[in-house]
Write a protein that holds these residues in place. Structure first.
Motif, mmCIF file in Angstrom:
data_model
loop_
_atom_site.group_PDB
_atom_site.id
_atom_site.type_symbol
_atom_site.label_atom_id
_atom_site.label_comp_id
_atom_site.label_asym_id
_atom_site.label_seq_id
_atom_site.Cartn_x
_atom_site.Cartn_y
_atom_site.Cartn_z
ATOM 1 N N CYS A 31 1.981 0.399 12.792
ATOM 2 C CA CYS A 31 3.352 -0.275 12.442
ATOM 3 C C CYS A 31 3.220 -1.456 13.344
ATOM 4 O O CYS A 31 2.761 -1.477 14.344
ATOM 5 N N TYR A 37 11.651 6.340 19.845
ATOM 6 C CA TYR A 37 11.651 7.859 19.119
ATOM 7 C C TYR A 37 10.333 8.156 18.434
ATOM 8 O O TYR A 37 10.236 9.188 17.974
ATOM 9 N N CYS A 38 9.596 7.228 18.295
ATOM 10 C CA CYS A 38 8.356 7.258 17.536
ATOM 11 C C CYS A 38 6.915 7.189 17.984
ATOM 12 O O CYS A 38 6.353 7.875 18.049
ATOM 13 N N GLY A 78 4.273 5.475 5.830
ATOM 14 C CA GLY A 78 3.475 5.181 6.950
ATOM 15 C C GLY A 78 3.822 5.750 8.413
ATOM 16 O O GLY A 78 4.653 6.640 8.290
ATOM 17 N N GLU A 80 3.633 1.770 8.822
ATOM 18 C CA GLU A 80 4.464 0.624 7.956
ATOM 19 C C GLU A 80 3.685 0.443 6.526
ATOM 20 O O GLU A 80 2.624 -0.285 6.831
ATOM 21 N N THR A 106 9.105 3.777 1.977
ATOM 22 C CA THR A 106 10.004 3.847 3.068
ATOM 23 C C THR A 106 9.256 2.682 4.092
ATOM 24 O O THR A 106 8.150 2.991 4.371
ATOM 25 N N GLU A 199 18.665 13.264 11.944
ATOM 26 C CA GLU A 199 18.640 13.897 13.404
ATOM 27 C C GLU A 199 17.163 13.318 13.839
ATOM 28 O O GLU A 199 16.079 13.376 13.223
ATOM 29 N N MET A 201 13.920 13.887 15.490
ATOM 30 C CA MET A 201 13.076 15.248 15.507
ATOM 31 C C MET A 201 11.811 14.980 16.408
ATOM 32 O O MET A 201 11.565 13.784 16.929
ATOM 33 N N ASP A 204 7.817 12.455 18.106
ATOM 34 C CA ASP A 204 7.251 11.314 18.844
ATOM 35 C C ASP A 204 5.879 11.562 19.335
ATOM 36 O O ASP A 204 5.378 12.507 20.034
ATOM 37 N N MET A 339 4.747 11.446 13.999
ATOM 38 C CA MET A 339 5.524 10.792 12.849
ATOM 39 C C MET A 339 4.623 9.760 12.124
ATOM 40 O O MET A 339 4.286 9.735 10.930
ATOM 41 N N GLY A 344 6.345 9.428 7.405
ATOM 42 C CA GLY A 344 7.823 10.001 7.507
ATOM 43 C C GLY A 344 8.509 9.758 6.239
ATOM 44 O O GLY A 344 8.133 9.384 5.119
HETATM 45 N N1 SAM Z 1 7.839 2.279 9.091
HETATM 46 C C1 SAM Z 1 8.254 2.794 8.073
HETATM 47 C C2 SAM Z 1 10.012 2.886 8.414
HETATM 48 O O1 SAM Z 1 10.279 2.383 9.424
HETATM 49 O O2 SAM Z 1 10.788 3.231 7.590
HETATM 50 C C3 SAM Z 1 7.805 4.216 7.438
HETATM 51 C C4 SAM Z 1 7.310 5.348 8.466
HETATM 52 S S1 SAM Z 1 8.896 5.752 9.702
HETATM 53 C C5 SAM Z 1 7.684 6.937 10.427
HETATM 54 C C6 SAM Z 1 10.003 6.787 8.505
HETATM 55 C C7 SAM Z 1 11.307 7.034 8.978
HETATM 56 O O3 SAM Z 1 11.009 8.043 10.094
HETATM 57 C C8 SAM Z 1 11.850 6.062 9.628
HETATM 58 O O4 SAM Z 1 13.205 6.039 9.134
HETATM 59 C C9 SAM Z 1 12.051 6.440 11.090
HETATM 60 O O5 SAM Z 1 13.235 5.792 11.637
HETATM 61 C C10 SAM Z 1 12.025 7.959 11.061
HETATM 62 N N2 SAM Z 1 11.421 8.545 12.246
HETATM 63 C C11 SAM Z 1 10.337 8.124 13.075
HETATM 64 N N3 SAM Z 1 10.386 9.007 13.972
HETATM 65 C C12 SAM Z 1 11.212 9.805 14.080
HETATM 66 C C13 SAM Z 1 11.659 10.961 14.824
HETATM 67 N N4 SAM Z 1 11.062 11.402 15.902
HETATM 68 N N5 SAM Z 1 12.844 11.638 14.355
HETATM 69 C C14 SAM Z 1 13.624 11.139 13.076
HETATM 70 N N6 SAM Z 1 13.038 10.102 12.520
HETATM 71 C C15 SAM Z 1 11.960 9.427 12.845
#
Ligand code: SAM
Length: 344
Positions: A31, A37-38, A78, A80, A106, A199, A201, A204, A339, A344
């Motif tokens: 990404c 949070y990720c 992903g 990303e 996404t 919410e 999750m 991370d 995630m 996600g």
């Molecule tokens: N990079 C892309 C994006 O930002 O949408 C796709 C992957 S990202 C993992 C997909 C979604 O997961 C995003 O909307 C992100 O905010 C959400 N996300 C990532 N970690 C998360 C978490 N711990 N709890 C909730 N949503 C999370």
């Protein structure tokens, strides 16, 4: 209690009677943002190139899912997904399948200003764009990258290219952006985007999630009601993760009532209606975001398995899907993949 026997059907049915028809395909674990949070600011050890499915392997698995397993919707994610060089080719090949699946991506929106139109021309139906704040300093603090203008440009380009409805995904973080529910909804309504709050999750990479810090669905709704009147949505929810409300007094550009959604994965789980199956960038099937088990389709692919064999492995993997994600269970363990490496 007797263990049910897996029925001899084509679809991805599990022992609780759910049928997975919505496939999430992670195209990369990499990404270009570092949302707190990720993943950590320094990033993660990425999957080695040879472990990542090639474009042809991705396309073959998507084809098997659609032609043999009854998948009707495919979401590329992903990491990303816009970082994947072969994305346009993957989308156009998926769009040529019969029956044609619904196709979405996404994305964090970076690069969408350039890619929205080609993606639409390749056959993409719509996008979800992640946006947690409208404030530049906060964006830089959450994402550790100065890319808010790129995300906003990406949102506009997606709408202009007809990747509609453009949905926005927002995660609210306590003490960081939890006062932005109303401004973000106002922004979404003004631009014709559909906003979804998710919410936070326990997914991370840092394993720093803490239930007390999480902004709950109830808190999100209470915040929204300070600025808007929310009405029950008469539309069928089906397997959709978001509970939606109509925003009183607002409508979309084409005259439909405007909606806002909340994905209460932790406090209002929807596992009983889950219709998702997941494929990681390295070819592992996961029955659930929170699964601790995976089934290795890449080894089968590279070992020369035929389509029927791969389809059957996928069915077996989904048959083992658990009844629920178990976050509230005292024995809950966060999956080892974050995630970003699940999709996600
Ligand atoms: N990079 C892309 C994006 O930002 O949408 C796709 C992957 S990202 C993992 C997909 C979604 O997961 C995003 O909307 C992100 O905010 C959400 N996300 C990532 N970690 C998360 C978490 N711990 N709890 C909730 N949503 C999370």
């Amino acid at each position: 209690m007797t263990t049910p026997i897996r029925p001899d059907v084509d679809s991805l049915v599990d022992r609780y009677g759910r049928v997975a028809s919505d496939l999430r395909v992670s195209l990369t674990d990499r990404c270009n943002l570092r949302c707190s949070y990720c993943m950590p600011p320094e990033g993660l050890p990425w999957l080695p190139g040879p472990e990542v499915l090639s474009d042809d392997e991705v396309v073959r698995l998507v084809r098997i899912a659609v032609e043999c397993l009854g998948v009707t919707e495919v979401r590329f994610t992903g990491g990303e997904p816009l970082l994947r060089p072969g994305l346009l080719k993957i989308v156009s090949t998926a769009a040529a399948l019969a029956p044609r699946p619904k196709l979405s991506v996404t994305t964090n929106g970076i690069g969408l200003d350039r890619l929205a139109r080609p993606l639409r021309e390749a056959g993409l139906d719509r996008v979800n764009v992640s946006l947690d704040t409208l404030d530049t300093d906060r964006f830089n603090r959450i994402a550790h990258r100065r890319r808010l203008p790129d995300v906003l440009a990406g949102l506009d380009a997606a709408a202009a290219a007809g990747l509609v409805p453009v949905k926005i995904n927002t995660v609210l973080l306590r003490g960081v952006n939890d006062d932005e529910a109303v401004p973000l909804l106002r922004f979404a309504l003004e631009h014709g985007f559909e906003l979804r709050f998710i919410e936070q999750m326990p997914l991370d990479a840092q394993h720093a999630w803490n239930r007390a810090d999480m902004i709950t669905a109830a808190e999100i709704l209470a915040s929204l009601r300070h600025g808007f009147t929310l009405l029950p949505d008469p539309a069928e929810r089906g397997g959709a993760p978001a509970e939606t409300w109509l925003v009183d007094g607002y409508s979309t550009a084409d005259g439909r009532p405007a909606r806002v959604g909340v994905i209460g994965s932790v406090t209002r789980p929807f596992c009983g209606d889950c219709d998702r199956t997941r494929l990681t960038a390295d070819g592992q099937v996961r029955a659930c975001l929170f699964a601790r088990e995976e089934s290795d389709l890449r080894a089968a692919l590279r070992g020369g398995a035929d389509d029927a064999d791969i389809a059957d492995r996928w069915r077996v993997a989904m048959w083992g899907k658990r009844a629920g994600h178990g976050i509230d269970d005292p024995t809950f363990l966060q999956p080892s993949r974050p995630m970003s490496a699940i999709g996600g």
